[in-house]
Structures are given as structure tokens and as C-alpha cells.
Design a protein around this motif. Structure first.
Motif, short mmCIF file in Angstrom:
data_model
loop_
_atom_site.label_atom_id
_atom_site.label_comp_id
_atom_site.label_asym_id
_atom_site.label_seq_id
_atom_site.Cartn_x
_atom_site.Cartn_y
_atom_site.Cartn_z
N LEU A 231 0.82 -1.21 0.00
CA LEU A 231 0.00 0.00 0.00
C LEU A 231 0.86 1.26 0.00
O LEU A 231 0.52 2.26 -0.66
N PHE A 232 1.96 1.23 0.71
CA PHE A 232 2.86 2.38 0.74
C PHE A 232 3.48 2.67 -0.64
O PHE A 232 3.86 3.80 -0.92
N CYS A 233 3.57 1.63 -1.47
CA CYS A 233 4.15 1.81 -2.81
C CYS A 233 3.09 2.20 -3.85
O CYS A 233 3.45 2.64 -4.95
N ALA B 74 7.96 14.07 -3.48
CA ALA B 74 8.95 13.56 -2.52
C ALA B 74 8.28 12.71 -1.44
O ALA B 74 8.83 11.69 -1.01
N PHE B 75 7.09 13.13 -1.02
CA PHE B 75 6.37 12.37 0.01
C PHE B 75 5.97 10.99 -0.50
O PHE B 75 6.04 9.99 0.24
N VAL B 76 5.56 10.91 -1.77
CA VAL B 76 5.17 9.64 -2.37
C VAL B 76 6.37 8.69 -2.44
O VAL B 76 6.26 7.50 -2.12
N CYS B 77 7.51 9.21 -2.85
CA CYS B 77 8.72 8.38 -2.92
C CYS B 77 9.17 7.93 -1.54
O CYS B 77 9.66 6.81 -1.37
N ALA B 78 9.01 8.79 -0.54
CA ALA B 78 9.36 8.41 0.83
C ALA B 78 8.47 7.27 1.31
O ALA B 78 8.94 6.33 1.97
N MET B 79 7.18 7.33 0.98
CA MET B 79 6.27 6.25 1.35
C MET B 79 6.71 4.93 0.71
O MET B 79 6.69 3.87 1.36
N ALA B 80 7.11 4.99 -0.55
CA ALA B 80 7.54 3.77 -1.24
C ALA B 80 8.79 3.19 -0.59
O ALA B 80 8.94 1.97 -0.47
N ASP C 118 14.01 7.25 -5.84
CA ASP C 118 12.85 7.81 -6.51
C ASP C 118 12.55 7.13 -7.84
O ASP C 118 11.85 7.68 -8.68
N ASN C 119 13.08 5.91 -8.02
CA ASN C 119 12.90 5.17 -9.27
C ASN C 119 11.55 4.47 -9.28
O ASN C 119 11.26 3.64 -8.42
N GLY C 120 10.72 4.79 -10.27
CA GLY C 120 9.38 4.21 -10.35
C GLY C 120 9.38 2.71 -10.56
O GLY C 120 8.51 2.00 -10.03
N ASP C 121 10.33 2.20 -11.36
CA ASP C 121 10.41 0.76 -11.58
C ASP C 121 10.71 0.02 -10.28
O ASP C 121 10.17 -1.05 -10.02
N TYR C 122 11.58 0.59 -9.46
CA TYR C 122 11.89 -0.01 -8.17
C TYR C 122 10.67 -0.08 -7.28
O TYR C 122 10.36 -1.12 -6.68
N VAL D 130 8.67 -3.58 -5.87
CA VAL D 130 8.32 -3.87 -4.48
C VAL D 130 6.82 -4.08 -4.35
O VAL D 130 6.35 -4.98 -3.63
N PHE D 131 6.04 -3.27 -5.05
CA PHE D 131 4.59 -3.41 -5.03
C PHE D 131 4.16 -4.78 -5.54
O PHE D 131 3.30 -5.44 -4.95
N LEU D 132 4.77 -5.24 -6.63
CA LEU D 132 4.42 -6.53 -7.20
C LEU D 132 4.69 -7.67 -6.21
O LEU D 132 3.90 -8.61 -6.09
N LEU D 133 5.82 -7.58 -5.51
CA LEU D 133 6.20 -8.65 -4.61
C LEU D 133 5.33 -8.68 -3.35
O LEU D 133 5.13 -9.75 -2.77
#
Length: 376
Positions: free
Chosen positions: A110-112, A122-128, A189-193, A197-200
């Protein structure tokens, strides 16, 4: 004296740099990442110990489907994890603990999600980044907990950790332990990364929660059987997308990014982890697909036969989410064992009875006291 004082000054300076703001923003700094990793590990260890007894078990025991859910999970764990429980009580405790792990996967995924949906604030990337550390923290406490169970635990603890399981589980954990902290520093801040994590995590939560929902259905009714078929097929689609199709696309893009950026160590470690997990994912996919076809073809079968087939498919999918686990009676898993240099194990016999009536055990009313007695 001057050198020692200088060293202490640098250490103090580094520790002083860890502020509340840097922790909340999951700053891409080594000291911040390591501290957060340890904090996440302690948090999830406590949660996984507390929530099954305090919340999950009481909730499930209050439901009319509790006994069926327990027995289907017991059969699925035996098929998928090669762990056989002597009674329903221990299977119930283990299954409740597994729900707690799924909650961890839900939170991490959910964080991702905001980043996966296109957010780049920046807040979105920090959550991820926090979401990724959820996975790494859970894995770290899992490694420590299993090491303690194997070395200092009672016989029932050791029985839950057969050697093939531990070796293959290590393949699952090595990626998170080796890659998440460096990725949070260099590719924070890499979207693929973030998507990887989200997929896993989130996909694992969805798939396994669908499985557990299917185990609560009244399979004696036509609507219940139909819904169970839908949950099994949907779980398979989620695994196919997250662990085969999208896993390959995003994983190869990340490896290529490492290589182009000249981060050779990340490239080698990441590629090796991807290769090992890809092999396991492929075997899981082949195994679950074979069982899914068998399940779909049972259009005129009895309810008991459909449930048996559903448990077989779900047990194969279980390996994708709880670590790549082993079942020795399958040729595909024999090939995997040869890759990791494991010896052959004796195949287990499969029960011909219905999973709902496979055990005469009553629903667990004193699970915790029984577990404690087995450890004495």
C-alpha cells in the motif's frame, strides 16, 4: 589520541544526522536506512507475535467456517510448504500467523501504490521507501526467528523449518536483504523499483487473501463452488502477472539501469537474485498452471473433488508468496533441488479424503495452551 577523538567525532556526527525528519522522510542515507530497517524488524516481529492471538484467532474462531478454513489451510500448507501438522490446533495457529504476514505485505504494498499510480512527489517516494523497508524488516526478523527456532526451539519449532524450506526461503530473502537498502539510497525515486516492491508485496496479499476467502465458502452450494472457482482463477492470474509477466519486464529494466549507470556490484547482485527468483517463479507457474487446468476440467466433479483440486492449485501458488518452498513428489521441484544442491527427499503420500473431513480434530479452543505444552 587525536585520531581516536576524530573517529568519535565522526561517529557522533553521523548519529546526530539521524533526526526525526530524516526518519519520517526515509532519507536516502545509510545510517537512516539501517536504523529504519532495525526498527521495522522489531515492529513486525512484535506485530506477528501479538496480532494472531489478540485479533486474528478470536475473529476466526467466532465464525461458522472456522473449522473448514483450518482444515483446508492445513492441507494446503502440507501440499505447498511440505510442513505437516499433527493436529488442527497447530495448523490453526500457523495459519493465523500467516494472515499477520499477509497484513505486513498489504501495508508494504500500500505504501508503494501512490508511486505505482504515477505520483512523483517527494512524500510519495518516501512512502515507497518505507514500503520497501517493510519487506526487508519482516525478512530480517524472519531470518532471526527461524535461526532461533532451529538452534534453540522445541521439536515442533524445528519441524516447521525443514532444511529444503530454509535453503529455498533464503533465495526469497536474499533479494530484499541485499538490495533494498542500496536501492533506497541510490534509486530512491525510481518508479520501476517502487513497482517491483509493489508486485512482490501487494500482489501476494491479494492472491493469498483470495485463497483464504475461498476456504471460508460453503462448498456444498452451487454458488459457493462457483465463487471458489473464481477465487482460484483470479489468484492464478495475479501470480501470472506479478511473478512472471511484469516481474520479467520490470526486473530486466532495473538490471539494465544498473549496468548503464555503472553500478556493477548492484548489477551482479541484482541480476543473480533475479535469476534465482525467476527460476523459482517459472517452476511455480508451471506447477500451478498444470493444477489449474486440472481444476478447470472438473466441471462435473463432486464438491469434495473440486475442493481438493482448489487446494492443490492454491498450495502451488502459496510457494510464490511465502518464499519458494519445496514439494518433493513433483519433478519440477526435483530439478530445483538439484540446482541448489539439495539431496532427494522421500515423497509424501497424498490423502484421498476430502479436506473438510480429512481430520477428526475438533476446532481449536485451546490452541495456545496446546502449543506451549508441545514445546515443553
Amino acid at each position: 589520541g587525536v585520531g581516536k577523538q576524530s573517529g568519535r567525532d565522526k561517529t557522533g556526527s553521523a548519529m546526530a544526522a539521524v533526526t526525526l525528519a530524516s526518519l519520517l522522510s526515509c532519507a536516502p542515507e545509510l545510517n537512516v536506512q539501517l536504523l529504519l530497517l532495525v526498527l521495522q524488524s522489531f515492529w513486525w516481529w512484535w506485530f506477528i507475535q501479538w496480532s494472531p492471538k489478540a485479533i486474528i484467532a478470536p475473529f476466526i474462531k467466532s465464525k461458522p467456517w472456522a473449522k473448514q478454513w483450518t482444515q483446508l489451510n492445513r492441507k494446503g500448507i502440507k501440499e505447498g510448504m511440505f510442513v505437516e501438522f499433527p493436529n488442527d490446533e497447530e495448523a490453526f495457529d500457523f495459519s493465523c500467523g500467516f494472515i499477520a504476514i499477509l497484513i505486513q505485505h498489504f501495508v508494504g504494498g500500500l505504501f508503494c501504490l501512490p508511486s505505482v499510480l504515477g505520483g512523483r512527489h517527494a512524500f510519495v517516494c518516501a512512502m515507497a521507501r518505507h514500503g520497501a523497508l517493510c519487506e526487508a524488516g519482516w525478512e530480517l526478523q524472519d531470518i532471526v526467528s527461524r535461526a532461533w527456532q532451529v538452534c534453540q526451539g522445541c521439536p515442533s519449532d524445528k519441524a516447521k523449518n525443514p532444511t529444503p524450506w530454509l535453503v529455498l526461503l533464503a533465495i526469497h530473502h536474499v533479494m530484499g536483504q541485499a538490495m533494498i537498502v542500496p536501492m533506497n539510497i541510490y534509486y530512491h525515486d525510481n518508479g520501476d523499483y517502487h513497482e517491483f516492491v509493489f508486485l512482490l508485496q501487494f500482489a501476494a496479499f491479494l492472491s493469498m487473501m483470495l485463497t483464504n476467502y475461498g476456504y471460508t465458502l460453503n462448498v456444498e452450494t452451487a454458488s459457493g463452488l462457483k465463487t471458489m472457482r473464481m477465487t482460484v482463477a483470479t489468484s492464478w492470474l495475479i501470480v501470472c502477472y506479478s511473478r512472471v509477466v511484469r516481474y520479467y519486464i520490470v526486473g530486466t529494466r532495473l538490471s539494465r539501469r544498473f549496468y548503464l549507470d555503472g553500478r556493477i556490484m548492484l548489477f551482479y547482485i541484482g541480476s543473480a537474485s533475479l535469476l534465482l527468483m525467476s527460476l523459482v517463479n517459472l517452476l511455480i507457474f508451471v506447477d500451478s498452471t498444470r493444477k489449474l487446468v486440472k481444476f478447470v476440467l472438473k466441471t462435473s466433479a463432486t464438491a469434495e473433488e473440486v475442493v481438493d483440486a482448489a487446494v492443490e492449485v492454491n498450495s502451488a501458488l502459496l510457494r510464490a508468496h511465502s518464499g519458494p518452498l519445496v514439494r518433493s513428489s513433483q519433478k519440477n521441484w526435483a530439478k530445483l533441488r538439484s540446482v541448489v544442491l539439495l539431496g532427494a527427499m522421500s515423497p509424501t503420500s497424498k490423502s484421498k479424503s476430502s479436506p473438510i473431513s480429512a481430520s477428526g480434530d475438533e476446532h481449536p479452543a485451546h490452541a495456545e495452551s496446546l502449543r506451549q505444552r508441545s514445546c515443553q
